[in-house]
Write an enzyme that holds these catalytic residues in place. Sequence first.
Site, PDB file in Angstrom:
ATOM      1  N   ASP A  45      -6.751   1.587   8.353  1.00  0.00           N
ATOM      2  CA  ASP A  45      -5.401   2.111   8.530  1.00  0.00           C
ATOM      3  C   ASP A  45      -5.463   3.626   8.682  1.00  0.00           C
ATOM      4  OD1 ASP A  45      -5.633   3.242   5.977  1.00  0.00           O
ATOM      5  OD2 ASP A  45      -4.516   1.630   5.011  1.00  0.00           O
TER       6      ASP A  45
ATOM      7  N   ASP B 106       0.837  -1.197   0.000  1.00  0.00           N
ATOM      8  CA  ASP B 106       0.000   0.000   0.000  1.00  0.00           C
ATOM      9  C   ASP B 106       0.872   1.246   0.000  1.00  0.00           C
ATOM     10  OD1 ASP B 106      -2.309  -1.509   0.127  1.00  0.00           O
ATOM     11  OD2 ASP B 106      -2.418  -1.451   2.312  1.00  0.00           O
TER      12      ASP B 106
ATOM     13  N   TYR C  73       6.562  -8.702   8.585  1.00  0.00           N
ATOM     14  CA  TYR C  73       6.198  -7.287   8.662  1.00  0.00           C
ATOM     15  C   TYR C  73       6.508  -6.751  10.048  1.00  0.00           C
ATOM     16  CZ  TYR C  73       3.366  -8.026   4.444  1.00  0.00           C
ATOM     17  OH  TYR C  73       2.937  -8.328   3.175  1.00  0.00           O
TER      18      TYR C  73
ATOM     19  N   ARG D 247      -3.581  -5.105   8.083  1.00  0.00           N
ATOM     20  CA  ARG D 247      -4.674  -4.201   8.466  1.00  0.00           C
ATOM     21  C   ARG D 247      -5.828  -4.973   9.085  1.00  0.00           C
ATOM     22  NH1 ARG D 247      -6.263  -1.123   3.214  1.00  0.00           N
ATOM     23  NH2 ARG D 247      -5.469  -3.042   2.328  1.00  0.00           N
TER      24      ARG D 247
END
Length: 297
Positions: free
Chosen positions: A82, A40, A68, A181
Site C-alpha cells: 500500500d 488500517d 470497499y 491490498r
Amino acid sequence: MVPPGILLVDKPTGLTSHDVVARTRRAFGTRKVGHAGTLDPMATGLLVLGIEGATRLLTYIVGADKTYEATIRLGWTTTTDDADGEIVTRADPVAWEAVTDSSLDDGIAALTGAISQVPSTVSAIKVDGRRAYDRVRAGEDVVLVARDVVVSRFDVIARREGAGFLDLDVAVDCSSGTYIRALARDLGAGLGVGGHLTALRRTRVGPFGVRDAVGLDALTGTATLTPAEAASRVLPSFAVSEEEARDLRHGKRIHGRAGEIASTPAAAIDPDGVLVGIVEKRGADLKSAMNMPEVLR
C-alpha cells in the site's frame, strides 16, 4: 449506567482502530468497547463498535461480508502493498505493452469468485503469537499461509493514467478476511507490472452502512442502534413473552417453539423491544446461546 448498543463510526485516515476505540471509551465513559474488525491507519470508513453488553453481539457481526471502495495503482510495488510502504519496483515501459483492456479484464476475473489469497506480510495476522507486521518490522522473513476467500464483486469504476502508472478506482464486495491490498498486489503481479493500494474505504459491514455512521467529532455517548435493532439486522428476530424472557435469562428452554423459526441463531426480543439474547434450536425447543446482561428499567 451506560446503555448498551452498537455504534457505527466513520474512521478518518491516519488513526488506528484502537485510537477510535480509545476515543469512544472516553466519549461514553466506559472501558467496555469492542470492535467487529479493524481498519488500517491509511483506510477510512465503517467501524462497527459494541458498547457495554452489546460487545457480545460482535461475535455475530465480525464474520459478515464487506464492501470497499479502493484505488489500485498499477506499475509500482511497495514494501507494504500500500501507499504507506517504500516503492520497491517500477514497471519497465516494455512490460506495459502487455497490459490491454482485455488482459486487465482477465486479471480482474481471475481474482473474482472463490479464490485462494495470501495475505500481505504486514497484516495483523498472528504468527506464533505475534502480529505478522511486528515480525516484518523486526526484520524477520514472514511467510503467510494462503486462505480461501470470496470476492463476489470486483468492478472498475474509473481509471486514470499517470507517468509510469495506471490508477484504478474499484468497488469490491468480499467475504470477511479478504485483503484488498493483496488484490492490488496480485492484480499487478498477474499483469506483470506490479501494483499496490493507494486508498481504501470500507462502506459496508453486513447490513450496516457507512452512511449511518458518525464521525469522531460527533460522538455524544449515544449508540447508533440498540442491541435489539442491531441483532434484528444480523439475525432473524423472534418475539418472546415476559415469562419466556425470564426463563431464557434463567437458563431454561422455551418448549415447542423451534418450528416457528426458519433458522437459528435468532434474536429473542421481549414485549418491551429489549434483546433478551440469542437462541438456538434444541430439537423442538429453543435454548439460549447468549444472554444479554439485564438492564434495569
